[in-house]
Design a protein around this motif. Structure first.
Motif, PDB file in Angstrom:
ATOM      1  N   VAL A 107       0.818  -1.214   0.000  1.00 35.84           N
ATOM      2  CA  VAL A 107       0.000   0.000   0.000  1.00 35.84           C
ATOM      3  C   VAL A 107       0.856   1.269   0.000  1.00 35.84           C
ATOM      4  CG1 VAL A 107      -1.778   1.250   1.279  1.00 35.84           C
ATOM      5  CG2 VAL A 107      -1.866  -1.245   1.159  1.00 35.84           C
ATOM      6  N   ALA A 108       1.900   1.277   0.807  1.00 35.46           N
ATOM      7  CA  ALA A 108       2.749   2.471   0.936  1.00 35.46           C
ATOM      8  C   ALA A 108       4.179   2.020   1.217  1.00 35.46           C
ATOM      9  CB  ALA A 108       2.239   3.369   2.064  1.00 35.46           C
ATOM     10  N   PRO A 109       5.158   2.855   0.916  1.00 36.34           N
ATOM     11  CA  PRO A 109       6.545   2.464   1.163  1.00 36.34           C
ATOM     12  C   PRO A 109       6.939   2.599   2.635  1.00 36.34           C
ATOM     13  CG  PRO A 109       6.486   4.662   0.229  1.00 36.34           C
ATOM     14  CD  PRO A 109       5.063   4.156   0.238  1.00 36.34           C
ATOM     15  N   ALA A 110       7.891   1.772   3.021  1.00 34.79           N
ATOM     16  CA  ALA A 110       8.549   1.901   4.326  1.00 34.79           C
ATOM     17  C   ALA A 110      10.024   2.142   4.035  1.00 34.79           C
ATOM     18  CB  ALA A 110       8.356   0.639   5.147  1.00 34.79           C
ATOM     19  N   ARG A 111      10.708   2.787   4.970  1.00 36.28           N
ATOM     20  CA  ARG A 111      12.105   3.142   4.773  1.00 36.28           C
ATOM     21  C   ARG A 111      12.964   2.647   5.937  1.00 36.28           C
ATOM     22  NH1 ARG A 111       9.865   5.654   1.108  1.00 36.28           N
ATOM     23  NH2 ARG A 111      10.177   7.426  -0.171  1.00 36.28           N
ATOM     24  N   SER A 112      14.248   2.668   5.730  1.00 30.55           N
ATOM     25  CA  SER A 112      15.179   2.260   6.769  1.00 30.55           C
ATOM     26  C   SER A 112      14.902   3.050   8.045  1.00 30.55           C
ATOM     27  CB  SER A 112      16.616   2.513   6.300  1.00 30.55           C
ATOM     28  OG  SER A 112      17.519   2.069   7.269  1.00 30.55           O
ATOM     29  N   GLY A 113      14.864   2.357   9.153  1.00 27.74           N
ATOM     30  CA  GLY A 113      14.592   2.972  10.450  1.00 27.74           C
ATOM     31  C   GLY A 113      13.132   2.908  10.863  1.00 27.74           C
ATOM     32  N   ASP A 114      12.221   2.670   9.921  1.00 26.47           N
ATOM     33  CA  ASP A 114      10.801   2.561  10.273  1.00 26.47           C
ATOM     34  C   ASP A 114      10.566   1.322  11.126  1.00 26.47           C
ATOM     35  OD1 ASP A 114      10.100   4.825   8.833  1.00 26.47           O
ATOM     36  OD2 ASP A 114       9.245   3.722   7.132  1.00 26.47           O
ATOM     37  N   VAL A 115       9.799   1.481  12.188  1.00 30.33           N
ATOM     38  CA  VAL A 115       9.374   0.347  12.993  1.00 30.33           C
ATOM     39  C   VAL A 115       8.004  -0.053  12.473  1.00 30.33           C
ATOM     40  CG1 VAL A 115       8.811  -0.502  15.303  1.00 30.33           C
ATOM     41  CG2 VAL A 115      10.664   1.169  14.991  1.00 30.33           C
ATOM     42  N   LEU A 116       7.894  -1.305  12.050  1.00 39.27           N
ATOM     43  CA  LEU A 116       6.649  -1.819  11.488  1.00 39.27           C
ATOM     44  C   LEU A 116       6.009  -2.803  12.450  1.00 39.27           C
ATOM     45  CD1 LEU A 116       7.829  -2.507   7.832  1.00 39.27           C
ATOM     46  CD2 LEU A 116       6.845  -0.400   8.785  1.00 39.27           C
TER      47      LEU A 116
END
Length: 132
Positions: free
Chosen positions: A74-83
């Motif tokens: 659905v949307a991008p995640a980037r380095s450092g993001d907590v999922l």
């Protein structure tokens, strides 16, 4: 199950919640998990969702494995993001089940991916008296 889950441990996944038919797992996107566009590789997003699915469908103490899975990014995640992946049992019938998993970024609650998994239960118990 987590004690033997090398993938979850190697990726530093953490269990936030386990309940019958439910599981929430968290993972931080690392620098080695992003692709050439600087966004989290879909395989890692799928892996997180699939792991939450596995924990949710094994809460009934019968070894349960994936029979099918589908993901929508659905949307991008980037380095450092907590999922955080939240898996919820939708239905169980016979030896099969259907589970939905939503992957969100914790900082803003944005939906990153939606996953649906189909499960198949085997004739084995998850918990055993074997302490090894």
């Amino acid at each position: 199950m987590y004690r033997r889950d090398r993938v979850a441990q190697d990726l530093a996944m953490r269990i936030a919640e386990i309940a019958p038919g439910r599981a929430r797992l968290r993972m931080t996107v690392g620098d080695t998990m992003v692709n050439g566009f600087g966004i989290a590789h879909g395989g890692y997003l799928f892996l997180l969702a699939d792991s939450a699915f596995a924990y949710a469908c094994n809460t009934h103490d019968s070894v349960t494995v994936a029979a099918s899975a589908d993901v929508v990014f659905v949307a991008p995640a980037r380095s450092g993001d907590v999922l955080e992946a939240t898996a919820v049992e939708r239905t169980r019938y016979g030896r099969s089940g259907v589970y939905d998993v939503t992957v969100r970024r914790l900082s803003d609650g944005a939906v990153i991916a939606e996953f649906r998994g189909g499960s198949r239960t085997r004739d084995e118990r998850v918990l055993s008296d074997d302490s090894s």
